[in-house]
Design a protein around this motif. Structure first.
Motif, PDB file in Angstrom:
ATOM      1  N   VAL A  41     -20.069  -4.326 -11.929  1.00  0.00           N
ATOM      2  CA  VAL A  41     -20.471  -5.625 -12.469  1.00  0.00           C
ATOM      3  C   VAL A  41     -20.334  -5.586 -13.983  1.00  0.00           C
ATOM      4  O   VAL A  41     -20.371  -4.523 -14.600  1.00  0.00           O
ATOM      5  CB  VAL A  41     -21.925  -6.011 -12.092  1.00  0.00           C
ATOM      6  N   ARG A  45     -25.213  -8.705 -15.887  1.00  0.00           N
ATOM      7  CA  ARG A  45     -25.403  -9.084 -14.478  1.00  0.00           C
ATOM      8  C   ARG A  45     -26.263  -8.031 -13.789  1.00  0.00           C
ATOM      9  O   ARG A  45     -26.446  -6.932 -14.297  1.00  0.00           O
ATOM     10  CB  ARG A  45     -24.052  -9.203 -13.799  1.00  0.00           C
ATOM     11  N   THR A  46     -26.736  -8.339 -12.615  1.00  0.00           N
ATOM     12  CA  THR A  46     -27.559  -7.408 -11.832  1.00  0.00           C
ATOM     13  C   THR A  46     -26.658  -6.471 -11.044  1.00  0.00           C
ATOM     14  O   THR A  46     -25.749  -6.927 -10.351  1.00  0.00           O
ATOM     15  CB  THR A  46     -28.483  -8.184 -10.883  1.00  0.00           C
TER      16      THR A  46
END
Length: 64
Positions: A41, A45-46
């Motif tokens: 990612v 972002r997670t």
């Protein structure tokens, strides 16, 4: 210790933060000296991790 030595040592999840690329990686499910799963990612972002580990928020890793 390189990425391929970690699965052999029994490390279940390896998280790599590459700040120059602005990317976070999670390698999991060690098999035959490497990881079978790779998740990537962008920073901010997670980053999902496999159970039982919680997802990793990467927004705090962004440079101002």
């Amino acid at each position: 210790m390189g990425r391929t030595s970690r699965p052999a040592a029994g490390v279940p999840v390896y998280v790599l933060i590459h700040r120059q690329e602005g990317t976070a990686y999670a390698f999991s499910h060690p098999v035959a000296g490497d990881y079978a799963t790779k998740v990537e990612v962008g920073l901010g972002r997670t980053l999902p991790l496999p159970a039982p580990y919680p997802a990793l928020e990467t927004a705090c890793l962004l440079e101002d």
